[in-house]
Design a protein around this motif. Structure first.
Motif, PDB file in Angstrom:
ATOM      1  N   ASN A 178     -10.310  -2.822  -4.635  1.00 16.33           N
ATOM      2  CA  ASN A 178      -9.070  -2.250  -4.731  1.00 16.33           C
ATOM      3  C   ASN A 178      -8.033  -3.147  -4.820  1.00 16.33           C
ATOM      4  O   ASN A 178      -6.790  -2.986  -4.679  1.00 16.33           O
ATOM      5  N   ASP A 225       0.738  -1.295   0.077  1.00 14.72           N
ATOM      6  CA  ASP A 225      -0.141  -0.078  -0.150  1.00 14.72           C
ATOM      7  C   ASP A 225       0.877   1.204  -0.048  1.00 14.72           C
ATOM      8  O   ASP A 225       0.256   2.321  -0.612  1.00 14.72           O
ATOM      9  N   ARG A 268     -12.159  -7.347 -11.291  1.00 11.40           N
ATOM     10  CA  ARG A 268     -10.983  -6.800 -11.315  1.00 11.40           C
ATOM     11  C   ARG A 268      -9.994  -7.599 -12.084  1.00 11.40           C
ATOM     12  O   ARG A 268     -10.220  -8.899 -11.869  1.00 11.40           O
TER      13      ARG A 268
END
Length: 246
Positions: free
Chosen positions: A170, A118, A210
Motif C-alpha cells: 500500500n 493515512d 508499485r
C-alpha cells in the motif's frame, strides 16, 4: 541515459551528534524542532553546520513526545497538536533568522508523518498548523492523504521516498517493529534508490511492484549504517547518471 538530479535529505539534530559526518553527503536536512528531540542550541549548531556544507535547511516538527522519540501517536486534541506544531516552527524560524539562514522546507516526523499520510482529517490539521508558512514546501509521500490535501489546498511540496526503509503493497513504510523494516546494506539501498529514481517504481514486501515518485530521498540519521549508506550513494549514484543536487 539523461542525467537525473535528486535531493538527498537526512533527519538530524536528534541527539546523535553525527551531523558533522553526515552533512558532506546530503543536500538537505530536517532539523528536530524541540518536539520529539532537539533544543534551541542544537538547532543553531546544526543550522550552522548546514550552512557550511551548502545543505538546505528544513524544520522537522513532530509529536511533543521525547520519551517515545515522536514515534507514537499521542492522545492529545487536534488543537493541542496544532499549537505544538506552531510553537515548534516558531522556535525553529527564530533560530534560522538568528543564523541569517533560510528555511527551505518542512518535514513532519515519525508518527505524525505516518498519521497525516493515512488520515485525511489529520492531514488538514497539519496543514492548518503550517498555514503561516504556506510558501515553504513540505516533504511528503506520494499519493498519501497529505499529498492530496496539499494539492487541493495549494500548498507547495516535494515528494519524498525512503532509501533505508522497505514499503508494503500500500506504499506505506513497513513498521519499525518488524525485522525487515530497515534496509541497511549499502548495495541494497543503492538498488532500491535507483529503482525509485530511474523507473519510478518500488519493489514492496511480497515483491509487488508499485509506482512511486520522488523529488527527494531520505536516509534517516539514526539508521545505524546511515554514514556508510550516504558515502556509498555519493560514490555510486554518479556512475548511474544520478547527481545529488546541492
Amino acid at each position: 541515459m539523461a542525467v537525473i538530479n535528486i535531493d538527498i535529505n537526512c533527519d538530524v539534530g536528534e541527539g546523535l551528534q553525527n551531523e558533522s559526518a553526515l552533512m558532506p553527503y546530503i543536500s538537505s536536512c530536517n532539523i528536530a524542532c524541540g518536539g520529539h528531540a532537539g533544543d534551541l542550541e542544537t538547532m543553531k549548531r546544526v543550522i550552522l553546520l548546514a550552512q557550511g556544507n551548502q545543505v538546505k535547511i528544513g524544520a522537522h516538527p513532530g509529536y511533543p513526545d521525547r520519551e517515545n522519540f515522536g514515534r507514537k501517536v499521542l492522545d492529545i486534541t487536534n488543537q493541542e497538536l496544532k499549537d505544538s506544531i506552531k510553537d515548534q516552527l516558531a522556535v525553529f524560524a527564530a533560530a534560522v533568522k538568528q543564523q541569517n539562514a533560510q528555511m527551505h522546507h518542512m518535514k513532519p516526523h515519525g508518527a505524525l508523518y505516518n498519521l497525516i499520510a493515512d488520515e485525511e482529517d489529520m492531514a488538514h490539521v497539519f496543514l492548518d498548523a503550517v498555514e503561516g508558512y504556506r510558501e515553504t514546501p513540505i516533504y511528503l509521500p506520494y499519493l498519501s492523504k497529505i499529498h492530496k490535501a496539499a494539492l487541493k489546498r495549494g500548498f507547495r511540496f516535494y515528494l519524498e521516498a525512503f532509501a533505508d526503509r522497505n514499503y508494503d503493497a500500500n506504499l506505506k513504510l513497513v513498521s519499525r517493529s518488524l525485522d525487515h523494516a530497515l534496509i541497511q546494506e549499502p548495495k541494497k539501498v543503492l538498488l532500491h534508490v535507483l529503482t525509485i529514481i530511474q523507473k519510478e517504481e518500488v519493489s514492496t514486501i511480497g515483491n509487488i511492484i508499485r509506482s512511486i515518485k520522488a523529488d527527494t530521498i531520505c536516509v534517516h540519521g539514526d539508521t545505524p549504517s546511515a554514514l556508510k549508506i550516504l558515502m556509498y550513494l555519493s560514490k555510486e549514484l554518479p556512475k548511474h547518471q544520478v547527481l545529488v543536487s546541492k
